[in-house]
Design a protein around this motif. Structure first.
Motif, short mmCIF file in Angstrom:
data_model
loop_
_atom_site.label_atom_id
_atom_site.label_comp_id
_atom_site.label_asym_id
_atom_site.label_seq_id
_atom_site.Cartn_x
_atom_site.Cartn_y
_atom_site.Cartn_z
N ILE A 98 38.91 35.47 28.44
CA ILE A 98 38.24 35.39 29.74
C ILE A 98 38.92 36.32 30.75
O ILE A 98 38.81 36.12 31.96
CB ILE A 98 38.18 33.95 30.27
N ALA A 99 39.61 37.34 30.26
CA ALA A 99 40.26 38.30 31.16
C ALA A 99 39.21 39.06 31.96
O ALA A 99 38.09 39.28 31.51
CB ALA A 99 41.13 39.27 30.37
N THR A 100 39.60 39.49 33.16
CA THR A 100 38.71 40.21 34.07
C THR A 100 39.04 41.69 34.06
O THR A 100 40.22 42.07 34.12
CB THR A 100 38.89 39.68 35.51
N HIS A 101 38.02 42.52 34.00
CA HIS A 101 38.27 43.96 34.08
C HIS A 101 38.82 44.29 35.47
O HIS A 101 38.29 43.86 36.47
CB HIS A 101 36.98 44.74 33.82
N ASN A 118 43.72 29.97 35.50
CA ASN A 118 42.62 30.94 35.31
C ASN A 118 41.85 31.23 36.60
O ASN A 118 40.68 31.59 36.57
CB ASN A 118 41.67 30.47 34.21
N ARG A 119 42.52 31.13 37.72
CA ARG A 119 41.86 31.35 39.01
C ARG A 119 41.29 32.77 39.12
O ARG A 119 40.22 32.98 39.69
CB ARG A 119 42.85 31.10 40.14
N GLY A 120 41.97 33.76 38.57
CA GLY A 120 41.51 35.12 38.71
C GLY A 120 40.65 35.61 37.57
O GLY A 120 40.29 36.78 37.53
N HIS A 121 40.27 34.72 36.66
CA HIS A 121 39.61 35.15 35.44
C HIS A 121 38.09 35.27 35.58
O HIS A 121 37.49 34.90 36.58
CB HIS A 121 39.99 34.20 34.30
N ALA A 122 37.49 35.82 34.52
CA ALA A 122 36.08 36.18 34.54
C ALA A 122 35.17 34.97 34.35
O ALA A 122 35.54 33.98 33.71
CB ALA A 122 35.79 37.21 33.46
N VAL A 123 33.95 35.08 34.89
CA VAL A 123 32.93 34.05 34.70
C VAL A 123 31.66 34.61 34.06
O VAL A 123 30.76 33.86 33.69
CB VAL A 123 32.57 33.37 36.05
N LEU A 124 31.58 35.93 33.91
CA LEU A 124 30.42 36.58 33.28
C LEU A 124 30.89 37.39 32.07
O LEU A 124 31.93 38.04 32.12
CB LEU A 124 29.71 37.51 34.26
N GLY A 125 30.11 37.32 30.99
CA GLY A 125 30.43 38.12 29.82
C GLY A 125 31.64 37.66 29.05
O GLY A 125 32.21 38.42 28.26
#
Length: 331
Positions: A158-161, A145-152
């Motif tokens: 936990i995917a990142t936009h 999950n190195r590239g994943h989201a930390v907000l919202g």
């Protein structure tokens, strides 16, 4: 790829009617995201409604000094528009930092807004992904999950936009115009994308039959002194680990106006309103910038693989604001 019907409407009214009367239909603009997902069997529309012939590919002046951008304007054309480069440089820079020149030549503004929030587990049919298969779980939570989201984020996703352009549009208070058989609707870009919550498969504040026809940029004087900074693993073909769209006005050593949005760290383009609130009226100093960044990032939920993003986001925010202070208005 699963067989599908193909429709090419003559006008916007015909396009929205085609989707309203064909359950399982999808609009297609440049196709840079939808076609990939169809090839992978993730998107399986029964009907594809091709928007390519519609007159939605212009950039027009608005009476108040803003711009109206047609949904079919190509990303490369928007980035090169002299009005965008002069009035909203963060937007031009954000677009040019995304994807490749070939993709920017194909991708449309409307399509960029509606690209799916995704991660490698979303593409992997053998992995659990609540976004692709609701209720199946999320392998990213305890996986890579190195590239994943930390907000919202939520325990469901936990995917990142992925968009760069949308981060700048959120900072600029852009508004999306939407058409359907029920009429016209206007949605702020900051409200267009949904946080995952318990339903990460529902990504937009849109009904399936609603078509984005334009994006309107209001006049934002502070945006003339703006910047988009993207931190990534390599200089091309990579999503952001952290990105910052920022605009700043400084007078007599104090911040008088600020816009700030973050990418690479959230499940949607993240408007940093708490940081903005703390910046305005405060000193244009690295200490003040750091306090504003800390306040915005205080709600971060990290995993072992992506905990570094909090410090990286803080440093990127401070560096971007510092550069704008030195290069912007200091009257």
């Amino acid at each position: 790829m699963r067989p599908f019907d193909y429709v090419k409407p003559a006008d916007v009214a015909a396009a929205v009617r085609a989707v309203a009367t064909a359950p399982g239909a999808k609009f297609i603009g440049g196709g840079t995201n939808l076609v990939d997902l169809m090839r992978e069997g993730i998107e399986t529309p029964d009907t594809v409604v091709d928007l390519g012939g519609l007159p939605l590919d212009g950039v027009e002046e608005l009476p108040d000094g803003g711009l109206r951008i047609g949904a079919l304007v190509r990303n490369s054309a928007l980035a090169a528009d002299q009005r965008v480069r002069g009035r909203y440089p963060m937007l031009s820079q954000a677009i040019l930092s995304g994807a490749s020149a070939q993709l920017r030549n194909m991708a449309t503004v409307g399509g960029n807004l509606l690209q799916r929030t995704r991660c490698p587990y979303f593409y992997d049919q053998a992995a659990a992904c609540n976004k692709r298969a609701p209720g199946s779980g999320c392998d990213a939570l305890d996986g890579f999950n190195r590239g994943h989201a930390v907000l919202g984020v939520s325990e469901q996703c936990i995917a990142t936009h992925p968009s760069d352009m949308c981060v700048a549009l959120a900072a600029l208070d852009a508004v999306v115009e939407v058409e359907s058989v029920r009429g016209t609707r206007r949605i702020p870009v900051a409200d267009l994308h949904r946080l995952p919550g318990a339903t990460p498969d529902v990504e937009f504040e849109l009904a399936a039959d609603q078509l984005i026809t334009a994006v309107e940029l209001p006049p934002v004087p502070v945006a003339a002194n703006s910047r988009y900074r993207k931190v990534r693993d390599r200089a091309s073909y990579a999503f952001a680990l952290v990105s910052v769209a920022a605009a700043l006005e400084v007078r007599d050593g104090a911040v008088t106006a600020a816009r700030l949005a973050l990418g690479g760290v959230a499940a949607k383009p993240w408007r940093a309103r708490e940081a903005e609130r703390l910046l305005v009226g405060g000193p244009a100093s690295e200490e003040s910038f750091g306090r504003a960044a800390d306040a915005e990032l205080a709600a971060a939920t990290v995993r072992p693989g992506n905990a570094f993003k909090v410090a990286l986001a803080r440093a990127t925010i401070v560096a971007t604001l510092r550069d704008l202070t030195h290069g912007g208005s200091t009257a």
